[in-house]
Design an enzyme around this catalytic site. Structure first.
Site, PDB file in Angstrom:
ATOM      1  N   ALA A  41      16.274  66.196  72.174  1.00  0.00           N
ATOM      2  CA  ALA A  41      15.438  65.147  71.285  1.00  0.00           C
ATOM      3  C   ALA A  41      14.703  64.072  72.455  1.00  0.00           C
ATOM      4  O   ALA A  41      15.399  63.468  73.266  1.00  0.00           O
ATOM      5  CB  ALA A  41      15.966  64.403  70.200  1.00  0.00           C
ATOM      6  N   THR A  42      13.554  63.751  72.353  1.00  0.00           N
ATOM      7  CA  THR A  42      12.849  62.909  73.013  1.00  0.00           C
ATOM      8  C   THR A  42      13.550  61.511  73.040  1.00  0.00           C
ATOM      9  O   THR A  42      13.725  60.855  74.006  1.00  0.00           O
ATOM     10  CB  THR A  42      11.414  62.604  72.813  1.00  0.00           C
ATOM     11  OG1 THR A  42      10.596  64.061  73.157  1.00  0.00           O
ATOM     12  CG2 THR A  42      10.627  61.639  73.700  1.00  0.00           C
ATOM     13  N   GLY A  43      14.069  61.105  71.663  1.00  0.00           N
ATOM     14  CA  GLY A  43      14.678  59.945  71.602  1.00  0.00           C
ATOM     15  C   GLY A  43      15.965  59.824  72.469  1.00  0.00           C
ATOM     16  O   GLY A  43      16.085  58.754  73.067  1.00  0.00           O
ATOM     17  N   GLU A  50      17.584  55.380  80.218  1.00  0.00           N
ATOM     18  CA  GLU A  50      17.668  54.122  80.179  1.00  0.00           C
ATOM     19  C   GLU A  50      19.180  53.867  80.889  1.00  0.00           C
ATOM     20  O   GLU A  50      19.536  52.923  81.618  1.00  0.00           O
ATOM     21  CB  GLU A  50      17.607  53.374  78.868  1.00  0.00           C
ATOM     22  CG  GLU A  50      18.035  51.962  78.826  1.00  0.00           C
ATOM     23  CD  GLU A  50      17.788  51.171  77.420  1.00  0.00           C
ATOM     24  OE1 GLU A  50      17.969  50.061  77.456  1.00  0.00           O
ATOM     25  OE2 GLU A  50      17.053  51.712  76.628  1.00  0.00           O
ATOM     26  N   GLY A  69      16.039  47.712  77.697  1.00  0.00           N
ATOM     27  CA  GLY A  69      14.733  48.357  77.978  1.00  0.00           C
ATOM     28  C   GLY A  69      13.933  48.069  76.982  1.00  0.00           C
ATOM     29  O   GLY A  69      14.192  47.598  75.866  1.00  0.00           O
ATOM     30  N   HIS A  76       7.239  64.049  77.608  1.00  0.00           N
ATOM     31  CA  HIS A  76       8.346  65.026  77.603  1.00  0.00           C
ATOM     32  C   HIS A  76       7.608  66.321  77.600  1.00  0.00           C
ATOM     33  O   HIS A  76       7.198  66.731  76.475  1.00  0.00           O
ATOM     34  CB  HIS A  76       9.297  64.698  76.402  1.00  0.00           C
ATOM     35  CG  HIS A  76      10.441  65.356  76.284  1.00  0.00           C
ATOM     36  ND1 HIS A  76      11.383  65.468  75.275  1.00  0.00           N
ATOM     37  CD2 HIS A  76      10.865  66.498  76.992  1.00  0.00           C
ATOM     38  CE1 HIS A  76      12.364  65.909  75.433  1.00  0.00           C
ATOM     39  NE2 HIS A  76      12.150  66.964  76.627  1.00  0.00           N
TER      40      HIS A  76
END
Length: 131
Positions: A41-43, A50, A69, A76
Protein backbone atom coordinates in the site's frame (compact mmCIF):
# COMPACT_ATOMS: atom_id res chain seq x y z
CA UNK A 1 21.16 19.17 15.58
CA UNK A 2 24.76 18.04 15.66
CA UNK A 3 27.40 19.37 13.30
CA UNK A 4 27.57 15.93 11.71
CA UNK A 5 24.16 16.57 10.13
CA UNK A 6 25.29 17.75 6.69
CA UNK A 7 24.03 17.84 3.14
CA UNK A 8 24.67 14.61 1.32
CA UNK A 9 24.06 12.46 4.41
CA UNK A 10 22.84 9.17 2.91
CA UNK A 11 21.32 5.95 4.16
CA UNK A 12 20.02 2.75 2.58
CA UNK A 13 17.36 0.60 4.21
CA UNK A 14 15.91 -2.72 3.03
CA UNK A 15 12.41 -3.82 3.99
CA UNK A 16 10.82 -7.16 3.14
CA UNK A 17 7.11 -6.62 2.57
CA UNK A 18 4.85 -8.83 4.72
CA UNK A 19 1.28 -9.63 3.68
CA UNK A 20 -0.13 -7.33 6.36
CA UNK A 21 1.40 -4.28 4.62
CA UNK A 22 -0.71 -4.70 1.49
CA UNK A 23 -3.63 -2.53 0.41
CA UNK A 24 -6.40 -4.71 1.95
CA UNK A 25 -4.72 -4.30 5.36
CA UNK A 26 -4.28 -0.52 5.19
CA UNK A 27 -7.73 0.19 6.63
CA UNK A 28 -9.29 -3.21 7.28
CA UNK A 29 -12.60 -1.66 8.29
CA UNK A 30 -12.99 -0.38 4.73
CA UNK A 31 -14.59 -2.86 2.31
CA UNK A 32 -13.18 -0.74 -0.53
CA UNK A 33 -9.61 -1.36 0.61
CA UNK A 34 -10.38 -5.03 1.34
CA UNK A 35 -11.31 -5.55 -2.32
CA UNK A 36 -8.04 -4.14 -3.64
CA UNK A 37 -5.04 -6.24 -4.75
CA UNK A 38 -2.51 -7.55 -2.27
CA UNK A 39 0.36 -5.26 -3.17
CA UNK A 40 2.31 -2.85 -0.97
CA UNK A 41 0.00 0.00 0.00
CA UNK A 42 1.20 3.50 -0.80
CA UNK A 43 0.33 4.51 2.75
CA UNK A 44 2.72 1.89 4.11
CA UNK A 45 5.36 2.92 1.57
CA UNK A 46 5.23 6.45 2.98
CA UNK A 47 5.84 5.02 6.45
CA UNK A 48 8.76 2.90 5.24
CA UNK A 49 10.34 5.96 3.60
CA UNK A 50 9.89 8.01 6.76
CA UNK A 51 11.50 5.17 8.75
CA UNK A 52 14.52 5.26 6.42
CA UNK A 53 14.86 9.02 6.93
CA UNK A 54 14.66 8.55 10.71
CA UNK A 55 17.37 5.87 10.52
CA UNK A 56 19.55 8.22 8.45
CA UNK A 57 19.44 10.74 11.30
CA UNK A 58 20.58 8.32 14.01
CA UNK A 59 23.53 9.90 15.78
CA UNK A 60 23.01 13.29 14.14
CA UNK A 61 20.37 14.78 16.46
CA UNK A 62 20.95 16.22 19.90
CA UNK A 63 19.50 14.62 23.03
CA UNK A 64 15.75 15.20 23.17
CA UNK A 65 15.38 16.03 19.45
CA UNK A 66 13.22 14.02 17.07
CA UNK A 67 11.78 14.48 13.63
CA UNK A 68 8.29 14.27 12.17
CA UNK A 69 7.40 14.01 8.51
CA UNK A 70 5.33 16.99 7.39
CA UNK A 71 5.38 16.93 3.59
CA UNK A 72 5.57 14.08 1.10
CA UNK A 73 5.69 14.32 -2.68
CA UNK A 74 5.56 10.77 -3.99
CA UNK A 75 4.90 8.82 -7.15
CA UNK A 76 4.26 5.11 -6.51
CA UNK A 77 4.83 3.73 -9.98
CA UNK A 78 4.79 -0.06 -9.70
CA UNK A 79 3.24 -2.76 -7.52
CA UNK A 80 5.32 -4.63 -4.96
CA UNK A 81 4.08 -8.04 -3.87
CA UNK A 82 4.51 -9.57 -0.41
CA UNK A 83 7.87 -11.23 0.06
CA UNK A 84 9.61 -8.66 -2.12
CA UNK A 85 12.33 -6.48 -0.69
CA UNK A 86 12.01 -2.72 -1.03
CA UNK A 87 15.31 -0.87 -1.04
CA UNK A 88 14.96 2.73 0.11
CA UNK A 89 17.83 5.14 -0.49
CA UNK A 90 17.57 8.55 1.19
CA UNK A 91 19.87 11.54 0.89
CA UNK A 92 19.68 14.82 2.78
CA UNK A 93 19.53 17.56 0.13
CA UNK A 94 18.52 20.66 2.10
CA UNK A 95 18.52 22.00 5.64
CA UNK A 96 16.37 25.09 6.16
CA UNK A 97 16.46 26.03 9.83
CA UNK A 98 14.87 23.07 11.58
CA UNK A 99 13.39 21.64 8.36
CA UNK A 100 15.18 18.77 6.63
CA UNK A 101 14.55 17.75 3.03
CA UNK A 102 15.39 14.32 1.66
CA UNK A 103 15.61 12.96 -1.86
CA UNK A 104 14.37 9.38 -1.90
CA UNK A 105 14.49 6.45 -4.28
CA UNK A 106 12.59 3.26 -3.48
CA UNK A 107 12.61 0.16 -5.64
CA UNK A 108 12.20 -3.58 -5.42
CA UNK A 109 13.88 -6.51 -7.14
CA UNK A 110 11.01 -6.76 -9.62
CA UNK A 111 11.61 -3.60 -11.63
CA UNK A 112 10.14 -5.38 -14.66
CA UNK A 113 7.06 -7.55 -14.24
CA UNK A 114 5.20 -9.94 -16.50
CA UNK A 115 1.97 -8.05 -17.22
CA UNK A 116 -0.18 -11.10 -18.09
CA UNK A 117 0.94 -12.95 -14.95
CA UNK A 118 0.31 -9.89 -12.76
CA UNK A 119 -3.13 -9.22 -14.25
CA UNK A 120 -4.08 -12.92 -13.88
CA UNK A 121 -3.06 -12.82 -10.22
CA UNK A 122 -5.10 -9.65 -9.67
CA UNK A 123 -8.10 -11.25 -11.37
CA UNK A 124 -7.83 -14.29 -9.05
CA UNK A 125 -7.60 -12.04 -6.01
CA UNK A 126 -10.54 -9.91 -7.11
CA UNK A 127 -12.64 -13.03 -7.72
CA UNK A 128 -11.76 -14.40 -4.28
CA UNK A 129 -12.65 -11.06 -2.66
CA UNK A 130 -16.11 -11.10 -4.27
CA UNK A 131 -16.96 -14.54 -2.93
Amino acid sequence: MKETLRLGLAHTMRYTVPENRTVPHLLPESPDFAARPEVLATGYLVGIIEWACIEALHGHLDEGELTLGTHVKLSHLAPTVPGSTVTVEVRLVEVDGRSLFFEVDASDEHAVIDRDRFEARLARQNEAARQ
